[in-house]
Design an enzyme around this catalytic site. Structure first.
Site, PDB file in Angstrom:
ATOM      1  N   GLU A 146       0.817  -1.210   0.000  1.00 55.30           N
ATOM      2  CA  GLU A 146       0.000   0.000   0.000  1.00 55.30           C
ATOM      3  C   GLU A 146       0.853   1.263   0.000  1.00 55.30           C
ATOM      4  O   GLU A 146       0.523   2.248  -0.668  1.00 55.30           O
ATOM      5  CB  GLU A 146      -0.953  -0.001   1.203  1.00 55.30           C
ATOM      6  CG  GLU A 146      -2.093  -0.993   1.099  1.00 55.30           C
ATOM      7  CD  GLU A 146      -3.037  -0.706  -0.060  1.00 55.30           C
ATOM      8  OE1 GLU A 146      -3.064   0.443  -0.554  1.00 55.30           O
ATOM      9  OE2 GLU A 146      -3.753  -1.634  -0.475  1.00 55.30           O
TER      10      GLU A 146
ATOM     11  N   TYR B 252      -6.568   6.411   4.479  1.00 51.97           N
ATOM     12  CA  TYR B 252      -6.722   5.357   3.470  1.00 51.97           C
ATOM     13  C   TYR B 252      -5.875   4.132   3.806  1.00 51.97           C
ATOM     14  O   TYR B 252      -6.362   3.002   3.795  1.00 51.97           O
ATOM     15  CB  TYR B 252      -6.346   5.849   2.067  1.00 51.97           C
ATOM     16  CG  TYR B 252      -6.122   4.679   1.146  1.00 51.97           C
ATOM     17  CD1 TYR B 252      -7.202   3.921   0.691  1.00 51.97           C
ATOM     18  CD2 TYR B 252      -4.837   4.258   0.810  1.00 51.97           C
ATOM     19  CE1 TYR B 252      -7.004   2.792  -0.090  1.00 51.97           C
ATOM     20  CE2 TYR B 252      -4.626   3.134   0.026  1.00 51.97           C
ATOM     21  CZ  TYR B 252      -5.720   2.408  -0.423  1.00 51.97           C
ATOM     22  OH  TYR B 252      -5.531   1.284  -1.174  1.00 51.97           O
TER      23      TYR B 252
ATOM     24  N   ASP C 210      -9.405   5.807  -1.441  1.00 50.94           N
ATOM     25  CA  ASP C 210      -8.317   6.472  -2.150  1.00 50.94           C
ATOM     26  C   ASP C 210      -8.880   7.257  -3.325  1.00 50.94           C
ATOM     27  O   ASP C 210     -10.100   7.434  -3.443  1.00 50.94           O
ATOM     28  CB  ASP C 210      -7.264   5.449  -2.601  1.00 50.94           C
ATOM     29  CG  ASP C 210      -7.785   4.524  -3.704  1.00 50.94           C
ATOM     30  OD1 ASP C 210      -9.003   4.526  -3.986  1.00 50.94           O
ATOM     31  OD2 ASP C 210      -6.965   3.797  -4.292  1.00 50.94           O
TER      32      ASP C 210
END
Length: 380
Positions: free
Chosen positions: A65, A148, A166
């Protein structure tokens, strides 16, 4: 039999068309909720096979991520595999040297992401036994982890029912609801997070969040026309229905980038060693190594004065191709020279062999156009 029934339902939901009364339109929550099963059915059939997705351990999800921020999926894949091989655990990341970490990150850009990874790893070792906590609030407290990323780790790695919103999700939801609110405003993000939170299906938080992200990445795309005819939200999407996909989402226009002209020098001594320097610990490309460079686009006769070498030791000066590099708010427009010296490079620089430079010292992508010239000579 139960599995067969589920497959039949998935097949049906993948093609469902939602009827809606014009006199009584759906609320935003009802609209998104109506799309949950079609979305999950679409995801089951169309999701991409990604290394971190097939083995969603918390550490792997976290690293992926962070890497995926501001970076394309295809570009991330080789970096992710190399990073996992070099630093397979949180403890390894906490102990890695800064130079080694930056070399692993070299070319991904936004190097503060890597520095925050190491800071977070050190916190995890000191306070959480070297493991990411299965707690959304605790994840939010780690350096470099925002709303996020915390939501993505919590939902994908631990199955916690929290949103992961996102840019992809903001675009999808804005089009679905025909919202013209600025998606770059924090208030808009909070509103979308609340909406997503309200419809996360029980036990499917990971699939649901990833499905929303996936739709935004490969169907409701950020650049170019959305592929509405293959979207599970087609019959629900108000922007599609009203021909507004070209206007939505709404974003505040970006500030114009500042243009900076620079001269880059591949400075090589008699032993074929290359001069490099280290940037300050603060500011742009903080703490990374760099090729000698200076403000402005210099004429060859000024190189000795600016970079501090003896003009009497110059064996050859080669003009290199112009190149440029775009940062978030600055654009470097560069000219370059290769300068061969009969003696040593100035003491202000570190002199390293070509192979050592490529394997040990992290050079940012801003200099990629000129490191290619070094690689060409190395034969790589």
């Amino acid at each position: 039999m139960e599995q067969q029934s589920e497959e039949i339902l998935t097949h049906l939901y993948d093609r469902i068309q939602v009827a809606e009364s014009e006199e009584k339109p759906m609320s935003e929550e009802e609209r998104l909720r109506a799309g949950v099963r079609p979305l999950l059915a679409w995801y089951e059939k169309n999701r991409r096979i990604l290394p971190w997705r097939e083995n969603p351990e918390p550490y792997r999800v976290w690293i992926s991520e962070i890497m995926l921020q501001q970076t394309r999926v295809e570009a991330v894949k080789p970096y992710f595999e190399r990073f996992m091989e070099a630093l397979p655990t949180v403890a390894d990341l906490a102990e890695v040297s800064d130079d080694r970490l930056m070399k692993l990150w070299e070319g991904l850009g936004y190097y503060s992401r890597a520095r925050n990874l190491k800071k977070s790893a050190q916190v995890l070792v000191a306070e959480h036994g070297g493991e990411l906590p299965a707690d959304h609030g605790k994840l939010l407290k780690l350096p470099g982890i925002g709303s996020y990323t915390a939501g993505a780790i919590a939902s994908i790695a631990f199955g916690i029912a929290v949103p992961a919103v996102d840019g992809n999700v903001l675009r999808v939801i804005s089009r679905l609801t025909a919202s013209k609110e600025d998606i770059l405003k924090p208030a808009t993000r909070r509103k979308v997070e609340s909406l997503v939170q309200s419809v996360i299906p029980q036990g499917r938080a990971s699939d649901f969040n990833q499905a929303l992200i996936e739709i935004g990445a490969i169907v409701c795309v950020p650049n170019g026309e959305p592929k509405c005819m293959v979207c599970p939200f087609e019959s629900l999407c108000l922007a599609h229905r009203r021909n507004l996909t070209g206007e939505i989402p709404v974003k505040t226009p970006k500030k114009q980038r500042r243009i900076e002209e620079r001269t880059v020098c591949i400075l090589e001594d008699k032993d074929q060693r290359i001069a490099i320097g280290k940037r300050p610990d603060q500011g742009l490309l903080a703490g990374l190594y760099e090729l000698p460079n200076a403000d402005g686009q210099l004429e060859p006769e000024r190189l000795a004065e600016v970079f501090g070498f003896d003009p009497g030791q110059v064996v050859e000066v080669e003009v290199l191709p112009k190149t440029k590099h775009i940062f978030s708010h600055v654009e470097w427009r560069m000219i370059g020279y290769r300068v061969l010296l009969s003696g040593a490079v100035p003491d202000r620089f570190l002199a390293v062999g070509r192979r050592e430079l490529m394997e040990t010292y992290p050079l940012p992508g801003a200099f990629a156009g000129y490191t290619k010239e070094i690689l060409r000579e190395t034969g790589k």
